[in-house]
Design an enzyme around this catalytic site. Structure first.
Site, PDB file in Angstrom:
ATOM      1  N   ALA A 125     -40.181 -67.077  92.616  1.00 21.17           N
ATOM      2  CA  ALA A 125     -40.353 -68.630  92.236  1.00 21.17           C
ATOM      3  C   ALA A 125     -39.054 -68.969  91.251  1.00 21.17           C
ATOM      4  CB  ALA A 125     -41.540 -68.788  91.326  1.00 21.17           C
ATOM      5  N   HIS A 175     -20.017 -81.304  99.079  1.00 22.94           N
ATOM      6  CA  HIS A 175     -19.043 -82.177  99.040  1.00 22.94           C
ATOM      7  C   HIS A 175     -17.943 -81.541  98.489  1.00 22.94           C
ATOM      8  CE1 HIS A 175     -21.735 -85.377  99.621  1.00 22.94           C
ATOM      9  NE2 HIS A 175     -22.676 -84.907  98.839  1.00 22.94           N
ATOM     10  N   ASN A 217     -31.745 -79.414 104.692  1.00 25.77           N
ATOM     11  CA  ASN A 217     -30.576 -80.500 105.159  1.00 25.77           C
ATOM     12  C   ASN A 217     -29.388 -79.908 105.468  1.00 25.77           C
ATOM     13  OD1 ASN A 217     -29.637 -83.150 105.456  1.00 25.77           O
ATOM     14  ND2 ASN A 217     -28.532 -82.812 103.452  1.00 25.77           N
ATOM     15  N   THR A 266     -27.180 -67.691  95.414  1.00 26.57           N
ATOM     16  CA  THR A 266     -25.864 -67.964  95.317  1.00 26.57           C
ATOM     17  C   THR A 266     -25.145 -67.087  95.985  1.00 26.57           C
ATOM     18  OG1 THR A 266     -25.557 -66.887  93.058  1.00 26.57           O
ATOM     19  CG2 THR A 266     -25.898 -69.152  93.206  1.00 26.57           C
TER      20      THR A 266
END
Length: 182
Positions: A144, A96, A74, A149
């Site tokens: 996996a 957000h 997304n 980050t």
């Protein structure tokens, strides 16, 4: 307006049965390519498996790339050529932002800092999470259930949560070389 209204009304029982089978059980090259085309990804040999949710711009998936079962992609995500994305992978390209005046997180995403780039030849194995703002370098392997980050260099092997470099892939031979195991 609902999708059904926009594209011709309610489904018949038979149409619904076929649609359900197609979207949930048809994990094969032909159906995965057709699913990608229906979703607007027209580069050659792009495949999207059943249950995957891919909400990115058209043709932001390179040729011969695969998005696995029940994966979620997304935002401003670019996926290179020859990329394998395993099942249950999450790639989200925005966050957000905290709004001090309301002491909550806004519905608006931080699009400037969130872009994700998956370069050519990458393999993201089962359950990988790529956090916003990262680039996964060419021909890298993410093990996996890893949570990435940070940027990943080309030909690196990363794993863990948060993911760290565990080794590298020899670009000439394809051999894996593990850190502290040789």
């Amino acid at each position: 307006m609902s999708v059904q209204q926009k594209f011709g009304g309610e489904l018949t029982d038979e149409e619904f049965r076929k649609f359900t089978l197609y979207t949930a059980q048809s994990n094969n090259k032909h159906d995965d390519e057709a699913r990608a085309q229906i979703l607007g990804f027209t580069n050659s040999d792009v495949r999207i498996a059943p249950g995957a949710i891919v909400r990115i711009g058209e043709n932001q998936i390179g040729t011969n790339s695969y998005v696995g079962l029940y994966s979620y992609v997304n935002g401003d995500v670019t996926i290179g050529e020859d990329v394998l994305i395993g099942p249950h992978v999450s790639i989200v390209a925005s966050n957000h932002v905290f709004e001090p005046s309301t002491h909550s997180f806004s519905g608006r995403s931080d699009l400037q800092k969130g872009k994700v780039i998956i370069e050519d030849g990458v393999w993201l194995t089962t359950g990988v999470v790529i956090t916003p703002g990262n680039t996964i370098g060419k021909c890298s392997l993410i093990c996996a259930n890893s949570v990435v980050t940070t940027d990943v260099p080309a030909y690196a092997i990363f794993g863990g949560s948060p993911a760290k470099q565990l080794g590298h892939i020899d670009a000439e031979t394809g051999e894996y070389h593990w850190i502290n195991k040789e």
